[in-house]
Each structure stands twice: as C-alpha cells, then as structure tokens.
Design an enzyme around this catalytic site. Structure first.
Site, PDB file in Angstrom:
ATOM      1  N   ARG A 162       0.816  -1.230   0.000  1.00 26.72           N
ATOM      2  CA  ARG A 162       0.000   0.000   0.000  1.00 26.72           C
ATOM      3  C   ARG A 162       0.842   1.269   0.000  1.00 26.72           C
ATOM      4  O   ARG A 162       0.487   2.272   0.627  1.00 26.72           O
ATOM      5  CB  ARG A 162      -0.976   0.031   1.185  1.00 26.72           C
ATOM      6  N   SER A 239     -10.479   0.356   3.279  1.00 24.04           N
ATOM      7  CA  SER A 239      -9.819  -0.017   4.534  1.00 24.04           C
ATOM      8  C   SER A 239      -9.131   1.227   5.089  1.00 24.04           C
ATOM      9  O   SER A 239      -8.324   1.842   4.399  1.00 24.04           O
ATOM     10  CB  SER A 239      -8.755  -1.087   4.279  1.00 24.04           C
ATOM     11  N   GLU A 344      -4.400   4.204   6.006  1.00 31.29           N
ATOM     12  CA  GLU A 344      -4.043   3.914   4.608  1.00 31.29           C
ATOM     13  C   GLU A 344      -4.290   5.120   3.685  1.00 31.29           C
ATOM     14  O   GLU A 344      -3.476   5.380   2.795  1.00 31.29           O
ATOM     15  CB  GLU A 344      -4.871   2.707   4.137  1.00 31.29           C
TER      16      GLU A 344
HETATM   17  C1  LIG Z   1     -15.239   1.212  -0.977  1.00 36.52           C
HETATM   18  C2  LIG Z   1     -13.726   1.256  -1.185  1.00 36.52           C
HETATM   19  C3  LIG Z   1     -13.030   0.080  -1.369  1.00 36.52           C
HETATM   20  C4  LIG Z   1     -11.620   0.111  -1.586  1.00 36.52           C
HETATM   21  N1  LIG Z   1     -10.953  -1.068  -1.756  1.00 36.52           N
HETATM   22  C5  LIG Z   1      -9.606  -1.047  -1.948  1.00 36.52           C
HETATM   23  C6  LIG Z   1      -8.897  -2.274  -2.132  1.00 36.52           C
HETATM   24  O1  LIG Z   1      -9.469  -3.363  -2.161  1.00 36.52           O
HETATM   25  N2  LIG Z   1      -7.543  -2.211  -2.284  1.00 36.52           N
HETATM   26  C7  LIG Z   1      -6.883  -1.012  -2.295  1.00 36.52           C
HETATM   27  O2  LIG Z   1      -5.644  -1.035  -2.438  1.00 36.52           O
HETATM   28  N3  LIG Z   1      -7.533   0.156  -2.153  1.00 36.52           N
HETATM   29  C8  LIG Z   1      -8.883   0.171  -1.971  1.00 36.52           C
HETATM   30  N4  LIG Z   1      -9.552   1.346  -1.790  1.00 36.52           N
HETATM   31  C9  LIG Z   1      -8.814   2.623  -1.796  1.00 36.52           C
HETATM   32  C10 LIG Z   1      -8.849   3.351  -3.155  1.00 36.52           C
HETATM   33  O3  LIG Z   1      -9.933   2.946  -3.928  1.00 36.52           O
HETATM   34  C11 LIG Z   1      -7.572   3.110  -3.975  1.00 36.52           C
HETATM   35  O4  LIG Z   1      -6.456   3.539  -3.253  1.00 36.52           O
HETATM   36  C12 LIG Z   1      -7.634   3.862  -5.313  1.00 36.52           C
HETATM   37  O5  LIG Z   1      -6.538   3.512  -6.123  1.00 36.52           O
HETATM   38  C13 LIG Z   1      -7.620   5.379  -5.133  1.00 36.52           C
HETATM   39  O6  LIG Z   1      -7.839   5.951  -6.406  1.00 36.52           O
HETATM   40  P1  LIG Z   1      -8.497   7.381  -6.551  1.00 36.52           P
HETATM   41  O7  LIG Z   1      -8.420   7.755  -7.978  1.00 36.52           O
HETATM   42  O8  LIG Z   1      -9.831   7.404  -5.925  1.00 36.52           O
HETATM   43  O9  LIG Z   1      -7.454   8.223  -5.689  1.00 36.52           O
HETATM   44  P2  LIG Z   1      -7.700   9.616  -4.959  1.00 36.52           P
HETATM   45  O10 LIG Z   1      -8.344   9.381  -3.644  1.00 36.52           O
HETATM   46  O11 LIG Z   1      -8.325  10.596  -5.871  1.00 36.52           O
HETATM   47  O12 LIG Z   1      -6.165  10.056  -4.691  1.00 36.52           O
HETATM   48  C14 LIG Z   1      -5.334   9.302  -3.852  1.00 36.52           C
HETATM   49  C15 LIG Z   1      -3.943   9.952  -3.812  1.00 36.52           C
HETATM   50  O13 LIG Z   1      -3.350   9.911  -5.111  1.00 36.52           O
HETATM   51  C16 LIG Z   1      -3.073  11.215  -5.601  1.00 36.52           C
HETATM   52  N5  LIG Z   1      -3.360  11.198  -7.045  1.00 36.52           N
HETATM   53  C17 LIG Z   1      -4.578  11.150  -7.652  1.00 36.52           C
HETATM   54  N6  LIG Z   1      -4.434  11.098  -8.990  1.00 36.52           N
HETATM   55  C18 LIG Z   1      -3.114  11.139  -9.233  1.00 36.52           C
HETATM   56  C19 LIG Z   1      -2.315  11.139 -10.419  1.00 36.52           C
HETATM   57  N7  LIG Z   1      -2.871  11.069 -11.642  1.00 36.52           N
HETATM   58  N8  LIG Z   1      -0.968  11.190 -10.300  1.00 36.52           N
HETATM   59  C20 LIG Z   1      -0.361  11.253  -9.087  1.00 36.52           C
HETATM   60  N9  LIG Z   1      -1.066  11.260  -7.929  1.00 36.52           N
HETATM   61  C21 LIG Z   1      -2.421  11.205  -7.999  1.00 36.52           C
HETATM   62  C22 LIG Z   1      -3.985  12.134  -4.810  1.00 36.52           C
HETATM   63  O14 LIG Z   1      -3.478  13.447  -4.737  1.00 36.52           O
HETATM   64  C23 LIG Z   1      -3.982  11.438  -3.458  1.00 36.52           C
HETATM   65  O15 LIG Z   1      -2.814  11.766  -2.754  1.00 36.52           O
HETATM   66  C24 LIG Z   1     -10.953   1.350  -1.589  1.00 36.52           C
HETATM   67  C25 LIG Z   1     -11.679   2.543  -1.395  1.00 36.52           C
HETATM   68  C26 LIG Z   1     -13.057   2.492  -1.204  1.00 36.52           C
HETATM   69  C27 LIG Z   1     -13.819   3.774  -1.007  1.00 36.52           C
END
Ligand SMILES: Cc1cc2nc3c(=O)[nH]c(=O)nc-3n(C[C@H](O)[C@H](O)[C@H](O)COP(=O)(O)OP(=O)(O)OC[C@H]3O[C@@H](n4cnc5c(N)ncnc54)[C@H](O)[C@@H]3O)c2cc1C
Length: 354
Positions: A162, A239, A344
């Site tokens: 992670r 998580s 996380e």
């Molecule tokens: C219901 C639920 C279930 C989930 N299950 C999992 C799981 O099973 N496994 C897991 O690992 N995670 C899980 N997650 C966490 C999350 O979905 C992942 O970490 C996902 O990859 C985040 O993507 P996002 O686009 O929403 O990121 P965001 O929340 O938009 O951003 C996360 C971070 O990345 C940065 N960021 C965003 N875009 C970019 C870019 N293009 N370049 C550089 N940095 C950037 C942001 O500034 C921030 O710091 C879950 C979340 C939820 C709500």
C-alpha cells in the site's frame, strides 16, 4: 474552472471543505498544461482521481484541486504478450471489465476497487492476493520538478505494501498506466484462501477471469467494498488502516498480549511479510472490542456495519468526526495489544489527533 467549491463532492467519504478553485481535466494534454501552469504560478495543487483514498479536512484545501478525468483504453501486444494501456482518469473498474470482456486475464482480482486507473500505482492497490505492481508494465509520469514526461518502469516506483514513491509526494503526476495481461481469459493464480474456496479451486490454481471477477465483486459487495450511493457503509475510503507488520523482535510479545485477551484457543490471522509478520487490522479492531457500527446508531461517523476496517460517513459527518473515530480505534488497538495502526488514505489539511 469553478471557485471555492466544496471537495466533499469529489471524495467517496463525501467529506472535505472548499478548495480555492477546482479544475477538471478531460484529457492528458490539459492535465499536463494545467498542473504545469499552476506549478509555475506557485499555486498548491491537489490531484484527485476518484477521491476514494483521500481524507480532506473540513477547512478544505488552500490551492487548486485538479480533477483527473482523462480517459481512454488501448490494447496491444509485444514479445512478452498482451497488454492494456489507459489514460490516468479512466475508471479503474471499467478498465478491469474491459480487459475481461476482451478475453484477457490478470486484473480480475482487483475488480470493484473504486478510483481512477492512474492512481492505482500510487498506493500499489491490492486485493484478494494480487497487487497492481504484479501486473504493471510501466507508468507515464509528468515530472513536476522538470516539466518532463517519461515512461518509468515499475522497479523505479518503490512499490510496496500500500505504498510507492508517489504516495504523499507532490513531485509527479501519473498520466498513463500500462498493465501486462494473460491471454486466453485466464486469471492470475488464486492466492487468497477465501477466494479459492468460493471458486472451488486449490490455492495457486488459475480460473476463468470472468468467473473470478464475478466472485470477487460478490465478496466485495458483502463487505461494503463496492461503491453504492444508497449504502452508507460504502461512504468510506475503503480499509482505513493498513495491516500492521510486526518485527521479529516484537512479535512474541504482541502475540502474548493478544492471547491474553482472546484466549489461546483462537487462531490469530498472521502472515509472513517483508520486515516481520503481518497481522489483520480488521481482526485486531474487532478483538479490541470495536463492533461493526461502532459507536452507535446516532453517531455521524461510524464503523461500517459490514466491515470493521471501514470508517464511514452516515450522511452528516464532518472530517473532524471521522478522524476522532479513527483516533479512538487506533488508541483502543494500541491499548489492547500494543500494536500501532497506521491510516491507509492520504490526509490533506487534517491529521489523526495524537
Ligand atoms: C469502498 C472502497 C473500497 C476500496 N478497496 C480497496 C482495495 O481493495 N484495495 C486497495 O488497495 N484500495 C482500496 N480502496 C482505496 C482506493 O480505492 C484506492 O487507493 C484507489 O486507487 C484510489 O484511487 P483514486 O483515484 O480514488 O485516488 P484519490 O483518492 O483521488 O487520490 C489518492 C492519492 O493519489 C493522488 N493522485 C490522484 N491522482 C493522481 C495522479 N494522476 N498522479 C499522481 N497522484 C495522484 C492524490 O493526490 C492522493 O494523494 C478502496 C476505497 C473504497 C472507497
């Protein structure tokens, strides 16, 4: 561009105060130009994909939120076999579905994870025994310190459990991601016991990618881990704590503290990991006395009623409510077992109270 818009609309927790401005970038070029322009102007930038791993403070962000909405999926193949390449803002689960529909395996265990494809390397997203780092072929980055664009190999990203060099660092923007795929619709080897049992296969065996995707989605829905606007159990950041890794020098003491509390006839979930033994954060939270739905039905921020590891907004919570709950859970686990849980998600303009 819009001004002083609440960021709660852009996070799956539906939390976060206003940013000075919000800019949505619909393609890679506008993403590059926007971030470069803001960097030159000295304006703080918050990149947001799906907002599913972000906890943003109630006072908001004193800069511009750049929403990554660039989309596009392309399939290809080279000497190493088939691959798929996607623009950073492509919805992750749409990408997984597209690979399965096109007859490829590889990404199926990562079905149903919210967010954008380009964000998956940021915390080396993982589920059901697979991490994106296992399949990642390369990442195209904008280097915000030089303004240059380059393709970077996964080995240069510092991918770990992670985490990666990109997490919490404001130095690069992921523009494009590329993943290796398995031909013939074959899944990755099934490495997660619960999934293998549901599929009726041995651990280490493969299965149909489509079937694995369906079973994973079913398991995730049961745990509130697939977004559903009607279900507050999914108004979360997934998580909330990572599974703690306990060093060899401390593991006996920690196991003794757990056994003291739960008895020695209970099987403690523990897995070998880099740097020691990985314990299950969700299991520890439950055994420390935090039940699903904790603290009660009136609380605006509660543990999910389906999974103790998800902290949820029941509709009118503030970020303050959420981080107070998180600190309560962290402290309870520390007091019970001497184990420190670490969040996380990425925190912006807020932190867990000490
Ligand atoms: C219901 C639920 C279930 C989930 N299950 C999992 C799981 O099973 N496994 C897991 O690992 N995670 C899980 N997650 C966490 C999350 O979905 C992942 O970490 C996902 O990859 C985040 O993507 P996002 O686009 O929403 O990121 P965001 O929340 O938009 O951003 C996360 C971070 O990345 C940065 N960021 C965003 N875009 C970019 C870019 N293009 N370049 C550089 N940095 C950037 C942001 O500034 C921030 O710091 C879950 C979340 C939820 C709500």
């Amino acid at each position: 561009m819009t001004h002083a818009q609440s960021l709660s609309a852009y996070t799956t927790l539906r939390l976060g105060g206003p940013a000075r401005a919000v800019v949505e970038c619909a393609d890679t070029l506008s993403l590059v130009e926007t971030v470069t322009r803001l960097d030159h102007a000295g304006e703080p930038v918050l990149l947001i994909g799906g907002g599913s791993n972000l906890v943003i403070g109630d006072d908001g962000f004193g800069g511009t939120a750049v929403i990554v909405r660039s989309t596009g999926i392309e399939f290809g193949s080279d000497d190493d076999g088939p691959f798929v390449t996607a623009a950073a803002g492509t919805d992750w689960d749409e990408l997984v579905a597209a690979t399965v529909d096109a007859g490829f395996g590889g990404l199926e265990c990562l079905s149903g994870i919210p967010g954008a494809a380009g964000t998956t390397p940021v915390q080396n997203v993982g589920a059901y025994g697979v991490e994106v780092g296992d399949l990642l072929r390369g990442v195209e980055l904008l280097d915000r310190t030089t303004g240059g664009r380059e393709w970077v190999a996964p080995s240069d990203l510092g991918l770990g459990y992670r985490t990666s060099k990109l997490k919490g660092a404001d130095t690069h923007v992921v523009l494009t991601v590329s993943f290796r795929l398995n031909a013939d619709a074959v899944s990755e080897p099934i490495a997660y016991r619960e999934l293998a049992q549901r599929l009726g296969v041995d651990e280490g065996a493969t299965a149909s990618a489509r079937l694995v995707r369906e079973v994973v989605l079913g398991l995730r829905v049961g745990k509130g881990m697939v977004l559903d606007a009607e279900d507050h159990d999914t108004w979360s950041a997934g998580s909330f704590f990572t599974n703690p890794v306990i060093g060899d020098d401390r593991i006996d003491r920690v196991i003794a503290a757990i056994t003291d509390r739960v008895g020695d006839d209970v099987r403690i979930p523990r897995f070998p990991a880099d740097g020691g033994t990985k314990l299950s954060a969700g299991w520890l939270i439950e055994r420390a006395g935090f039940t699903r739905g904790y603290p009660d039905e009136q609380a605006p921020a509660r543990l999910s009623t389906k999974h103790t590891l998800a902290l949820t907004n029941r509709g009118d919570a503030t970020t303050d409510d959420l981080v107070t709950l998180a600190a309560d859970v962290r402290d309870g686990v520390r007091d019970a077992f001497g184990v420190e849980l670490h969040p996380e998600p990425v925190f912006v303009s807020c932190s867990l109270p000490r």
